[in-house]
Design a protein around this motif. Sequence first.
Motif, PDB file in Angstrom:
ATOM      1  N   LYS A  52     -39.865  10.209  -6.764  1.00 41.93           N
ATOM      2  CA  LYS A  52     -41.024   9.587  -6.144  1.00 41.93           C
ATOM      3  C   LYS A  52     -41.815   8.863  -7.227  1.00 41.93           C
ATOM      4  CE  LYS A  52     -41.424  13.193  -2.678  1.00 41.93           C
ATOM      5  NZ  LYS A  52     -42.197  14.356  -2.248  1.00 41.93           N
ATOM      6  N   PRO A  53     -42.456   7.742  -6.871  1.00 45.01           N
ATOM      7  CA  PRO A  53     -43.280   7.043  -7.854  1.00 45.01           C
ATOM      8  C   PRO A  53     -44.269   7.997  -8.512  1.00 45.01           C
ATOM      9  CG  PRO A  53     -43.079   5.738  -5.863  1.00 45.01           C
ATOM     10  CD  PRO A  53     -42.465   7.084  -5.566  1.00 45.01           C
ATOM     11  N   GLY A  54     -44.299   7.975  -9.833  1.00 49.06           N
ATOM     12  CA  GLY A  54     -45.205   8.838 -10.583  1.00 49.06           C
ATOM     13  C   GLY A  54     -44.642  10.201 -10.914  1.00 49.06           C
ATOM     14  N   ASP A  55     -43.498  10.592 -10.310  1.00 46.90           N
ATOM     15  CA  ASP A  55     -42.926  11.914 -10.558  1.00 46.90           C
ATOM     16  C   ASP A  55     -41.919  11.953 -11.707  1.00 46.90           C
ATOM     17  OD1 ASP A  55     -44.438  13.031  -8.588  1.00 46.90           O
ATOM     18  OD2 ASP A  55     -42.772  13.397  -7.195  1.00 46.90           O
ATOM     19  N   TYR A  56     -41.357  10.810 -12.100  1.00 44.02           N
ATOM     20  CA  TYR A  56     -40.328  10.810 -13.134  1.00 44.02           C
ATOM     21  C   TYR A  56     -40.943  11.052 -14.513  1.00 44.02           C
ATOM     22  CZ  TYR A  56     -36.711   9.274 -16.356  1.00 44.02           C
ATOM     23  OH  TYR A  56     -35.806   9.215 -17.392  1.00 44.02           O
ATOM     24  N   GLY A 136     -46.481   4.811 -20.329  1.00 41.41           N
ATOM     25  CA  GLY A 136     -46.079   4.424 -18.982  1.00 41.41           C
ATOM     26  C   GLY A 136     -44.839   3.549 -18.925  1.00 41.41           C
ATOM     27  N   GLU A 137     -44.106   3.398 -20.042  1.00 34.70           N
ATOM     28  CA  GLU A 137     -42.906   2.572 -20.058  1.00 34.70           C
ATOM     29  C   GLU A 137     -41.754   3.301 -20.738  1.00 34.70           C
ATOM     30  OE1 GLU A 137     -43.839  -1.314 -21.619  1.00 34.70           O
ATOM     31  OE2 GLU A 137     -45.137  -1.762 -19.919  1.00 34.70           O
ATOM     32  N   PRO A 158     -41.572  -0.432 -16.912  1.00 33.11           N
ATOM     33  CA  PRO A 158     -42.538   0.560 -16.432  1.00 33.11           C
ATOM     34  C   PRO A 158     -41.828   1.780 -15.830  1.00 33.11           C
ATOM     35  CG  PRO A 158     -43.163  -1.640 -15.697  1.00 33.11           C
ATOM     36  CD  PRO A 158     -41.773  -1.749 -16.281  1.00 33.11           C
ATOM     37  N   VAL A 159     -42.301   2.962 -16.164  1.00 32.96           N
ATOM     38  CA  VAL A 159     -41.730   4.203 -15.631  1.00 32.96           C
ATOM     39  C   VAL A 159     -41.733   4.162 -14.106  1.00 32.96           C
ATOM     40  CG1 VAL A 159     -42.040   6.708 -15.456  1.00 32.96           C
ATOM     41  CG2 VAL A 159     -42.279   5.579 -17.669  1.00 32.96           C
ATOM     42  N   GLU A 160     -42.750   3.554 -13.510  1.00 31.27           N
ATOM     43  CA  GLU A 160     -42.841   3.488 -12.048  1.00 31.27           C
ATOM     44  C   GLU A 160     -41.692   2.691 -11.423  1.00 31.27           C
ATOM     45  OE1 GLU A 160     -45.928  -0.260 -11.688  1.00 31.27           O
ATOM     46  OE2 GLU A 160     -46.725   1.756 -11.839  1.00 31.27           O
ATOM     47  N   ASN A 161     -40.956   1.910 -12.215  1.00 30.54           N
ATOM     48  CA  ASN A 161     -39.811   1.157 -11.697  1.00 30.54           C
ATOM     49  C   ASN A 161     -38.554   2.014 -11.577  1.00 30.54           C
ATOM     50  OD1 ASN A 161     -41.716  -0.905 -12.270  1.00 30.54           O
ATOM     51  ND2 ASN A 161     -40.081  -2.390 -12.444  1.00 30.54           N
TER      52      ASN A 161
END
Length: 168
Positions: A52-56, A136-137, A158-161
């Motif tokens: 999930k976005p933000g969980d990784y 964050g990357e 970005p980690v969110e990707n």
Amino acid sequence: MRKTVVLVGLVVSLAACGSPGEGARGERYRMGSRAMEPTITAGSMVMAEVVKPGDYQPRTGDVVVFDPPESWDHREGEPPWIFRVVAVPGDTIACCDAEGRIVRNGDGQDEPYVQDAAFPGAVVQTEFQPITVPAGEVYLLGDYREAANDSSQNGPVPVENVIGVVKF
């Protein structure tokens, strides 16, 4: 010379990737290029645990499925790509040391999975200047470095990707 490699990943099915109740699920992706050889061959399917976005929480060595940033050579509607995490936020990464290895935080990295698929035992790296990975990357490279259009040419992601972690 910049080599453009398009990774054509195709989501073909959903499968459980954890025990019931954990909510974890997996998706299958097709590796559409040679960029991760010999670890993942072109055309083979991989299972990735969806995050999930933000969980990784990035870890070096993870092989991840991700949506490339707009600044990368990525076409609208193109499937996600697959590369290996070689540096996480705060790490300084560069290529290459005297032995031709990636250098992370001043130490040459032994990466037995990296090789030139056309010439077993040989490794061709794309040289790049030191970069400290921003918060964050993540810094992502293909295992077949000569064939990969990765962070060495395009910068961190970005980690969110990150949308999944490949499970072997």
